[in-house]
Design an enzyme around this catalytic site. Sequence first.
Site, PDB file in Angstrom:
ATOM      1  N   ASP A  98      -1.825   6.149  -0.408  1.00 45.51           N
ATOM      2  CA  ASP A  98      -2.984   6.364   0.084  1.00 45.51           C
ATOM      3  C   ASP A  98      -3.618   8.022  -0.750  1.00 45.51           C
ATOM      4  O   ASP A  98      -2.931   9.234  -1.033  1.00 45.51           O
ATOM      5  CB  ASP A  98      -3.762   6.454   1.041  1.00 45.51           C
ATOM      6  CG  ASP A  98      -4.492   5.943   1.479  1.00 45.51           C
ATOM      7  OD1 ASP A  98      -3.801   4.511   0.854  1.00 45.51           O
ATOM      8  OD2 ASP A  98      -4.357   5.163   2.569  1.00 45.51           O
ATOM      9  N   ASP A  99      -4.817   8.820  -0.862  1.00 46.74           N
ATOM     10  CA  ASP A  99      -5.769   9.880  -1.800  1.00 46.74           C
ATOM     11  C   ASP A  99      -4.702  10.544  -2.875  1.00 46.74           C
ATOM     12  O   ASP A  99      -5.131  11.638  -3.720  1.00 46.74           O
ATOM     13  CB  ASP A  99      -4.858  10.906  -0.645  1.00 46.74           C
ATOM     14  CG  ASP A  99      -5.542  10.767   0.683  1.00 46.74           C
ATOM     15  OD1 ASP A  99      -6.078   9.783   1.397  1.00 46.74           O
ATOM     16  OD2 ASP A  99      -5.044  10.998   1.807  1.00 46.74           O
ATOM     17  N   HIS A 111      -9.644   4.196  -2.583  1.00 48.53           N
ATOM     18  CA  HIS A 111      -9.968   4.303  -1.654  1.00 48.53           C
ATOM     19  C   HIS A 111     -10.822   5.738  -1.098  1.00 48.53           C
ATOM     20  O   HIS A 111     -11.057   6.761  -0.653  1.00 48.53           O
ATOM     21  CB  HIS A 111      -8.555   5.359  -1.162  1.00 48.53           C
ATOM     22  CG  HIS A 111      -8.162   5.876  -0.022  1.00 48.53           C
ATOM     23  ND1 HIS A 111      -8.074   5.568   1.458  1.00 48.53           N
ATOM     24  CD2 HIS A 111      -7.695   7.349   0.823  1.00 48.53           C
ATOM     25  CE1 HIS A 111      -8.325   6.199   2.272  1.00 48.53           C
ATOM     26  NE2 HIS A 111      -8.201   6.784   1.919  1.00 48.53           N
ATOM     27  N   HIS A 131     -13.766  10.319  -0.578  1.00 47.99           N
ATOM     28  CA  HIS A 131     -12.987  11.019   0.966  1.00 47.99           C
ATOM     29  C   HIS A 131     -14.047  11.604   1.634  1.00 47.99           C
ATOM     30  O   HIS A 131     -13.316  12.039   1.969  1.00 47.99           O
ATOM     31  CB  HIS A 131     -11.371  11.471   0.018  1.00 47.99           C
ATOM     32  CG  HIS A 131     -10.266  10.834   1.287  1.00 47.99           C
ATOM     33  ND1 HIS A 131     -10.114  11.622   2.469  1.00 47.99           N
ATOM     34  CD2 HIS A 131      -9.791   9.610   1.225  1.00 47.99           C
ATOM     35  CE1 HIS A 131      -9.697  10.796   3.150  1.00 47.99           C
ATOM     36  NE2 HIS A 131      -9.349  10.131   2.546  1.00 47.99           N
ATOM     37  N   HIS A 182       1.514   8.754   1.995  1.00 49.86           N
ATOM     38  CA  HIS A 182       0.190   9.634   0.998  1.00 49.86           C
ATOM     39  C   HIS A 182       0.898   9.946   0.023  1.00 49.86           C
ATOM     40  O   HIS A 182       1.870  10.381   0.125  1.00 49.86           O
ATOM     41  CB  HIS A 182      -0.064  10.326   2.748  1.00 49.86           C
ATOM     42  CG  HIS A 182      -1.391   9.805   3.345  1.00 49.86           C
ATOM     43  ND1 HIS A 182      -0.325   9.245   4.873  1.00 49.86           N
ATOM     44  CD2 HIS A 182      -1.998   9.663   2.969  1.00 49.86           C
ATOM     45  CE1 HIS A 182      -1.823   9.021   5.274  1.00 49.86           C
ATOM     46  NE2 HIS A 182      -2.895   8.821   4.862  1.00 49.86           N
TER      47      HIS A 182
END
Length: 334
Positions: free
Chosen positions: A136-137, A186, A190, A292
């Site tokens: 993620d991210d 995602h 965010h 991550h």
Amino acid sequence: MVEAQTQDVRRADRKKRVQRLKKIIIVTLITAMIFPTVLSIFLLIKTMRLEKQIEELKQIVLSEDAGKKNAGDKGGRDEGKDDTEEIAAIQMEGADALSDTAQEYQETAAEIPEEEGQEEESTEPVKMRNVYLTFDDGPSVYTGDILDILKEYDVKATFFVVGKEGEKNEALYKRIVEEGHTLGMHSYSHRYKEIYASEEDFAKDFEKLQDYLYDITGVESRFYRFPGGSSNTVSKIDMSTFIDYLDTQGIAYFDWNVSSGDASSGGISVEQIIDNCVGNAEYYNNMVILMHDSQEKRTTVDALPGVIEKLLAQENTQIVPITDDTEPVQHRKK
């Protein structure tokens, strides 16, 4: 005279009672003698039948073992052909040595002649445990390192990215796609409060990211991971609203059932990340691991080789990217 007759009647009654008692005792003794004998005969017959069945089963097992030893090469090689082709793109380079050893064994086994009249035994296809490494991210300063490690092990993963502009980030989006990994979404910003402010705000953020990724890579991403997961407690709007929206867009969303723990604000060691990812792998047939890809997560990069090696060392386990055929892991259903 009357008294004498009374005594005679009593003596006759006692005699009858004694005779009845004798009969009862005799019947009881005979029964006590016969019942164990009958029971022993019955148990003996059952035991003989069981021994015969056991012997027959032993012969069947021995026959099957012999058949598998001689016929296993051909049957295993034919049935494994399709599976090998399906997972060829996701095998690590280190598995080549194992593959060569297996090939030598197969060639040796092929030279063993089959006994006359022996039929090949068909075997059930092995059910593989699918492991999905998800990041993620990203992209981040470590995305290139992660991609290098995945390339070294010939493993494909899934990147749930956010919107980041600039040539370096655009090059990383492209590399993710070009090297065969799955590009997931995602959210663009965010920012929880902005994304989950309303269905309109969520849709606007979603479309911005999907269009942005398509313009850069030519890929229209079909997979989404909610910031905080579908079970987050940040959104004031019921998450089913956003789930329904994704459904109208033909988008599948994915949560996770295994967490690396690298999101911990206090930091986490390489060894703990590896243990979190691998420790309970045996309990899952469909593992989606949350990791991550961000500049604060250097230990994730350092732990990745150990995670991959330990996962691939487990029996019937393969690391694959999320595809349209992947069964989603979801914390919150529609």
